[in-house]
Every structure is written in C-alpha cells, then in structure tokens.
Motif scaffolding. Structure first.
Motif, short mmCIF file in Angstrom:
data_model
loop_
_atom_site.label_atom_id
_atom_site.label_comp_id
_atom_site.label_asym_id
_atom_site.label_seq_id
_atom_site.Cartn_x
_atom_site.Cartn_y
_atom_site.Cartn_z
N LEU A 164 0.82 -1.21 0.00
CA LEU A 164 0.00 0.00 0.00
C LEU A 164 0.86 1.26 0.00
O LEU A 164 0.49 2.27 -0.62
N THR A 165 2.00 1.21 0.67
CA THR A 165 2.87 2.39 0.75
C THR A 165 3.45 2.77 -0.61
O THR A 165 3.76 3.94 -0.86
N VAL A 166 3.60 1.81 -1.50
CA VAL A 166 4.08 2.11 -2.85
C VAL A 166 3.13 3.08 -3.54
O VAL A 166 3.57 3.99 -4.26
N TYR A 167 1.84 2.95 -3.27
CA TYR A 167 0.82 3.79 -3.91
C TYR A 167 0.46 5.01 -3.06
O TYR A 167 0.07 6.05 -3.59
N PHE A 168 0.56 4.87 -1.74
CA PHE A 168 0.19 5.96 -0.83
C PHE A 168 1.37 6.21 0.12
O PHE A 168 1.43 5.63 1.21
N ARG A 169 2.28 7.08 -0.26
CA ARG A 169 3.51 7.27 0.50
C ARG A 169 3.27 7.85 1.88
O ARG A 169 4.05 7.63 2.81
N ASP A 170 2.18 8.61 2.05
CA ASP A 170 1.88 9.19 3.36
C ASP A 170 1.54 8.12 4.39
O ASP A 170 1.58 8.39 5.60
N LEU A 171 1.20 6.94 3.93
CA LEU A 171 0.82 5.87 4.85
C LEU A 171 1.94 5.56 5.84
O LEU A 171 1.69 5.24 7.00
N ALA A 172 3.18 5.66 5.39
CA ALA A 172 4.32 5.35 6.25
C ALA A 172 4.34 6.25 7.49
O ALA A 172 4.80 5.83 8.56
#
Length: 259
Positions: A164-172
C-alpha cells in the motif's frame, strides 16, 4: 498459491541474502552496533516499568517480567508494521532493474526482525532463570508454535503495509500514529482482565491480544496456553497472512511504474 510458494522457494537464497544485509546494516553506523538489539528493549523496559509500576503503582507481581514478556513480541510487530512499510520503496532501484518475486522484500524484512526478537528472548530466559521465577518444560514446548504464529501474522502485516505504501507514500507516516493507538489496545501494560466482558469479543479481534496472552501463559504463568487462545491466534495470523499475500499479489504488478 502453490505456484507463488514454489517461486519464493526458488528465490530462498535471495531472501537469505537480504536478511543478512538487513541484520548487518541496521546498526552499522552506530557505536554500539548490534548491541542495540538488546539495549533498545531493555531501555524501553526500564522506562515503562518506572512509569507503570512506580508512578502509577501497578500491582502485578514482578511487573518487569510481565511487561518484558509482552514488550519483546510487541516490538517485533511494531517495527515491521511501521518500518516495514517502506521495505519495497527503499528497494525501488532493485525492483525496477531486475525480475524477482517482489514478495521476497517484506518476507526478508519480517524475517530479519524476527531473528532480532529471538535473540532478545535469550535475555528473557536469563531474567527468568536469574530471578528464580521458573519455567514449565511442558508449557515451553508450545513456545515455537506461538513464535510461528506471530511470524505468519507479522509477515502478512509487512506484505499489507509495504504494497500500500508504494501507492500511498503518506501511509508510512500515519502508521506510526496507528501503532501507538494499537499499543494501548494491546495488553502490554495491563492485564486483559480489566476489559469489560461486554467488549471482550471485540477486544480479542486484535490479533496481538491472543499472541501476547499465549506468551505470558507460557513464560509468566508457567502453564500451557488455553486451546481457544492458540486457535484464535492461529486463525487471525493465517487470515492476516492470506489477506496480505493476496493484496500484495494484486498490487505488485504496477510497482515498477509507481516507483
């Protein structure tokens, strides 16, 4: 599914290489180096013990041991949940340059952190022996089962958050906040017995509840974990692993473009 497992087995040497690199590189630039594997949980243990047993007067017998047994597996889960989110992003050049099953990356990351946890468990055993708390040898036979269940759960989590982080970097960044909330929803500093019966069913849906309960049954209460605890932990672990693997398989097709 069998095809995926077979392919991962073919690339097992790559997983091993990544695990070794992760273990060597984590504290490579620090003065104490690999000793931080032991120092970090010990320092956290001291802080939490002072806060929750001295300041808030926790009445749990040998609270430091109760806390330590729960804290070590939690740190494994938390580190993979937060830091593992970037395990694919940080290998973007590798992903774009050569072919390999991308699932190798979260598996290697989870495995390296799992090895760290096993090393810290040596300290737990030393504390148990030195303090004379004692160990039930029959209950101890169930410890590898709990290790395996947590490994499956955390590896599934690594797959889930990393793809998911590949697509939504803010997730990290968001995961750090979620991890803090999750920590207080897990019986690290308190006994799960304080949870009202009306909410117990929902509380037990947190997979780390049954896993930490099983660890404490074996090492703190010196008894065989309840069958329902082991079953619930195994079911939730396999469920998270399955969901994580399926989502990763779907989303990894466009990793190269997104990275």
């Amino acid at each position: 599914m069998f095809k995926m497992i077979k392919e991962l087995w073919t690339y097992r040497s790559m997983i091993e290489s990544l695990v070794r690199r992760e273990l060597r590189g984590k504290y490579a630039a620090s003065f104490l180096g690999f000793l931080w594997t032991f120092m970090n949980p010990l320092l956290q243990l001291i802080v939490y013990t002072i806060v929750f047993s001295v300041i808030f007067h926790n009445s749990i017998e040998r609270y430091y041991l109760y806390l330590f047994i729960g804290l070590v597996p939690w740190m494994y889960f938390s580190s993979v949940f937060t830091e593992g989110a970037n395990c694919v992003v940080h290998q973007s050049s590798l992903v774009k340059r050569i072919y390999f099953p991308r699932m190798v990356l979260p598996i290697a990351f989870s495995t390296s952190r799992f090895i760290n946890m096993l090393l810290v468990f040596i300290v737990i055993f030393l504390v148990i022996i030195v303090t004379g708390w004692g160990i039930d040898p029959v209950a101890l036979l169930f410890l590898p089962i709990v290790f395996a269940v947590e490994y499956l759960l955390v590896t599934g989590i690594a797959m889930f958050v990393s793809c998911l982080t590949v697509y939504f970097r803010d997730l990290a960044y968001i995961l750090g906040v979620i991890s803090t909330l999750w920590m207080y929803a897990t019986p690290l500093f308190y006994s799960p017995d304080i949870i009202p019966e009306a909410y117990r069913m929902y509380y037990n849906l947190n997979p780390m509840v049954s896993i930490i309960t099983a660890y404490r049954d074996i090492l703190y209460d010196r008894r065989i974990p309840a069958l329902e605890t082991l079953i619930l932990a195994t079911v939730l672990g396999l469920l998270v692993l399955t969901i994580g693997a399926l989502l990763f398989t779907i989303l990894n097709r466009r990793f190269a473009e997104e990275l």
